[in-house]
Structure formats: C-alpha cells, structure tokens
Write a protein that holds these residues in place. Structure first.
Motif, short mmCIF file in Angstrom:
data_model
loop_
_atom_site.label_atom_id
_atom_site.label_comp_id
_atom_site.label_asym_id
_atom_site.label_seq_id
_atom_site.Cartn_x
_atom_site.Cartn_y
_atom_site.Cartn_z
N THR A 109 -2.17 8.48 1.15
CA THR A 109 -3.38 8.60 0.33
C THR A 109 -4.25 9.75 0.84
OG1 THR A 109 -3.25 6.22 -0.04
CG2 THR A 109 -5.31 7.28 -0.65
N SER B 80 0.86 -1.20 0.00
CA SER B 80 0.00 0.00 0.00
C SER B 80 0.88 1.23 0.00
CB SER B 80 -0.82 0.06 1.29
OG SER B 80 -1.75 -0.95 1.36
N ALA B 81 0.24 2.38 -0.10
CA ALA B 81 0.95 3.65 0.10
C ALA B 81 1.38 3.73 1.56
CB ALA B 81 0.02 4.80 -0.23
N GLY C 248 -8.73 1.11 0.79
CA GLY C 248 -8.37 -0.22 1.30
C GLY C 248 -8.14 -1.24 0.19
N GLY C 249 -8.07 -0.76 -1.05
CA GLY C 249 -8.08 -1.66 -2.22
C GLY C 249 -6.84 -2.52 -2.41
N SER C 250 -5.77 -2.27 -1.66
CA SER C 250 -4.59 -3.15 -1.80
C SER C 250 -4.91 -4.57 -1.36
CB SER C 250 -3.42 -2.63 -0.97
OG SER C 250 -3.08 -1.35 -1.40
N ASP C 251 -5.87 -4.70 -0.43
CA ASP C 251 -6.29 -6.06 -0.01
C ASP C 251 -6.82 -6.80 -1.24
OD1 ASP C 251 -5.78 -5.45 2.68
OD2 ASP C 251 -7.82 -4.73 3.03
N PHE D 97 -3.99 -1.50 -4.95
CA PHE D 97 -5.02 -0.44 -5.04
C PHE D 97 -5.20 0.12 -6.44
CE2 PHE D 97 -5.49 4.34 -3.91
CZ PHE D 97 -6.85 4.30 -3.67
N GLU E 74 1.16 4.36 -4.00
CA GLU E 74 1.63 2.97 -4.03
C GLU E 74 2.89 2.86 -4.88
OE1 GLU E 74 -1.45 3.63 -3.36
OE2 GLU E 74 -1.95 2.15 -1.84
#
Ligand code: ADP
Ligand code: ASP
Ligand code: MG
Length: 406
Positions: free
Chosen positions: A47, A41-42, A151-154, A136, A74
């Motif tokens: 972010t 993630s960042a 939360g899109g890195s998940d 992400f 990121e």
C-alpha cells in the motif's frame, strides 16, 4: 457448521512462504469442522509503495483514483491466497470487497461501511468453499471502488463477522496480541489476556496501530467480540470484549504513543466571544484535523491558544493561521513540529484518582517536560518532545507496574 472469520495483516501475507503458512492455517481451521471466511490485507509495504507511485505521476492524485489504485494491493493477495489453498487440495474462492457485499458511502480513501450484504459469501460457503475476501475495500451503491482508511482490513473482518454472525472473529498479526504498550518500543510490555472495547478504542485512536480504531468502534457498536493473535504461532491472543464495570477494573491498562505531531500556538488572542470559533472554523474549512486544544486563563484581556495536529497536517496550513490571527487582532503564531503524544488508558480511571499525579511525577523525575495535557474519562494524554517519547513510555510503563512479571 460454525463460522470462523480470520483476518491476516500485511506482514502475515508478506511473501509467498507466509501466504502458504496462512493457507495451511486456514485449511486446518476448515478441516476442524468450521466454515471459514478469510480477510486479507495487501502484502506488507505494497500500500505504501502504491501511494508513492501515485505521487510520482501526480502531485495531487484524486481520491477516487487513489482508491482504484490502492484496492489492487488486496486484490493481489486474495488471488494468491486462494491459489495457495488450492495447492493444498482444498476449495477456495477469492472475492473483492464489492463481491463480498461491502457497501460504503462515497467518501473516497476513508469511506464508511453503510451496509454488508454477503450473499455471495453465503452461497460459496454452502458449496464448501473457503471465501477469501479483500480487506480495506468496498463499493458505493453507484459501483465506485472505495477504501476504508489505513488499517481498514480490520474493519472488513469485523463487519463481515457481524453480518454473518460468526462464532469467532480472529485478527492475526505479527505480535501475540494487544500489549500494555507497543512491544517494539517498550521491550518488557506484557500481552493482555483481555481488554475492553473502550480501552482498545482509546489506545487505537491515540497511536496503538495494532487495530484500526474504526474497526474497534464498529465491534463495540455491534457487540462483536474478537481475538487479536499471531499468525506465526499458536499462542492464545487477547480477547477484546465488553468488560463488566467493577472495582477490580485495572486502573491503567495500557500506554499509547503517537509520534510526528505538531503544535501551533497563537499568542495574545483577544479574550472575547467568537475568537476561538473564527480560528477553528477556518481550520475545519481547510479540513485540518485538530487533536488537543489548550486555552490559557486570561488575566489581561488576552489569552494564548495552542493546538496540536498530525505533523503532516502542519504543511496543509500554509499562511492560514497567520491570516486568521491577523484578522482577530492576535499576536504571534508559533509553529512547532517534532512533538509527540503519550496517552495512559484504563477504564478503572472512571472510579480511581491519582493517575495524573503518578504520570506527571514519573515524567518529571525522568526529566521529561510536559507541554500540554488533555484528559478524557478513561485517558490522560501529554504532549512532549518527540525525542523523549520512548523514555517517557518506558517511565510510565514502569510507574504503573505494567511490565511482565519476570
Ligand atoms: P497488521 O499488518 O497485521 O494489520 P499492524 O502493523 O497494523 O499489523 O499492527 C501490528 C503492530 O502494531 C505491531 O507490530 C506493533 O508494533 C504495533 N503495536 C502498537 N501498539 C501495540 C500494542 N499496544 N500491542 C501490540 N502491538 C502494538
Ligand atoms: N493495506 C491497507 C493498509 O496498509 C489496509 C490494511 O492493511 O489493513 O493500510
Ligand atoms: Mg493493521
């Protein structure tokens, strides 16, 4: 060689020291005989700072440019992580979402993954590289940069694990796993050894931000078991997978809270076909996301309708609801912010009764007033005053016996 996908969140890569810590863990995993793909993630706060920056130059930045901007967070981390791994004497290469083959639709800022074609990742893994992928973010078929929602890195990690049929998918964060409630709110919350996809999905979509809810949905759809664990120690985390349905299913697995909610009540709505449709069509056209809806029983030919939404959505409403209320001949419109939602979740609720009674009882005894109630097959949610949310979470946590054994 077995393939391991590891994802490190913002806090885990929050400063150079922590990036080096991640690099050491990743290299160790490779040296133990695995191929490794790392999604990062960042760095924490980046972010949010980028979003603030955008608002300083434009009141309404376009979603497309927001994505170009946010993706840089990121991109910084992948390069730094690859450099840190190089400094430890191992081979690593950084890849943007596009280079990693994450193809999405064109809904900027909340794009959906339509395809993953990890050709470059496979090639580099075969050459012995550790692949560091920017979480992400993705790219449309036309080549526009997109992002996958907060939360899109998940989601990136789960999607890559699915596409590459990884042996293990590990989500590293700043807590030891999924707890019975946010451990920062309920200090005696207990780490769960396992949790079912459906339970974590309900918890994540009702405020437990430990995993992005869409990533859990994706993992369930493609049957990707994964582990949530800490990047700061070697403790076992929480395994997320499909749990067989059985009598031994825990009735209540966890509690979620969601702050910053708002409620709108329209009084004296004429009780005839089509009025609810007029109200909610207008809201949908304005892209307002509605959560809980309650309509009272009508005794006098008119009824009250209340609904909740995120507090930030309330500002979007402007005079919209007042206008619709006037058009349909309803009464007063009451808007209230400063409310919150508490949800009690467990797949055991499918076959057990009494959960609602126990929840209402403990909240009532603790002086917490319930404003609205909503239920699903495995969840009971109540809307209460935001000032009481921590008290309510602690009361419910204790009532359902979720605390760690001392
Ligand atoms: P990352 O940056 O690693 O993605 P997040 O901040 O998105 O991490 O998610 C981890 C945070 O989620 C924890 O610090 C914790 O405060 C919060 N959280 C909320 N509910 C839960 C829960 N039920 N179990 C564990 N953590 C939770
Ligand atoms: N950096 C993004 C965010 O803060 C994605 C993520 O951390 O998963 O939402
Ligand atoms: Mg997160």
């Amino acid at each position: 060689m077995p393939l391991v996908v590891q994802k490190y969140g913002g806090t885990s890569v929050g400063n150079p020291e922590r990036i080096l810590n991640v690099a050491r863990r990743v290299v160790e995993t490779q040296r133990a005989g695995n191929s490794v793909v790392v999604v990062v993630s960042a760095m924490s706060g980046v972010t949010d700072s980028l979003i603030k920056l955008a608002r300083q130059v434009s009141e309404r930045p376009t979603d497309r440019e927001m994505d170009v901007l946010l993706a840089t967070g990121e991109q910084t981390t992948i390069a730094l992580t690859a450099m840190a791994i190089h400094s430890l004497g191992a081979k690593a290469i950084s890849l943007t979402g596009a280079q990693a083959g994450i193809i999405t639709d064109g809904i900027h800022t909340k794009a959906k993954i339509s395809n993953v074609t990890p050709r470059q990742i496979r090639k580099h893994l075969n050459e012995g590289y550790i692949c560091i992928v920017a979480g992400f973010q993705g790219q449309t078929l036309q080549g526009h940069i997109t992002t996958l929602g907060r939360g899109g890195s998940d989601l990136t990690a789960i999607a890559i694990a699915a596409a590459l049929k990884a042996k293990n998918c590990e989500i590293y964060t700043d807590v030891d796993g999924v707890y019975t409630c946010d451990p920062r709110v309920v200090p005696d919350a207990r780490k769960l050894d396992t949790i079912d996809y459906d339970e974590l999905l309900e918890m994540a979509s009702s405020g437990s931000k430990v995993m992005q809810s869409r990533s859990v949905e994706f993992a369930k759809k493609f049957q990707v078991p994964f582990e949530v664990r800490s990047s700061f120690n070697n403790n076992r985390g929480t395994i997320v997978k499909e749990e067989p349905l059985g009598l031994e299913n825990v009735v209540v697995r966890g509690i979620s809270i969601e702050r910053n909610q708002a409620k709108v009540t329209i009084t004296n709505v004429p009780d005839k076909p089509g009025t609810a449709s007029r109200i909610f069509t207008a809201l949908a056209e304005a892209n307002v996301i509605i959560d809980v809806i309650v309509q009272n029983v009508s005794v006098s030919g008119a009824t009250d309708i209340s609904f909740t939404m995120n507090g930030d959505e309330l500002a979007k409403l402007g005079g919209l609801i007042d206008n619709v209320a006037r058009e349909i001949g309803a009464g007063e419109v009451i808007k209230k912010s400063g409310i919150a939602k508490l949800s009690v979740v467990g797949i055991g609720m499918r076959s057990h009764s009494g959960v609602a009674a126990k929840l209402f009882d403990c909240l009532g005894n603790g002086g917490v007033n319930i404003q609205m109630i909503s239920t699903s097959e495995i969840k009971i949610a109540v809307i209460i005053d935001e000032t009481q949310i921590e008290t309510a979470a602690k009361l419910a946590h204790a009532a359902f016996g979720l605390a760690a054994a001392s």
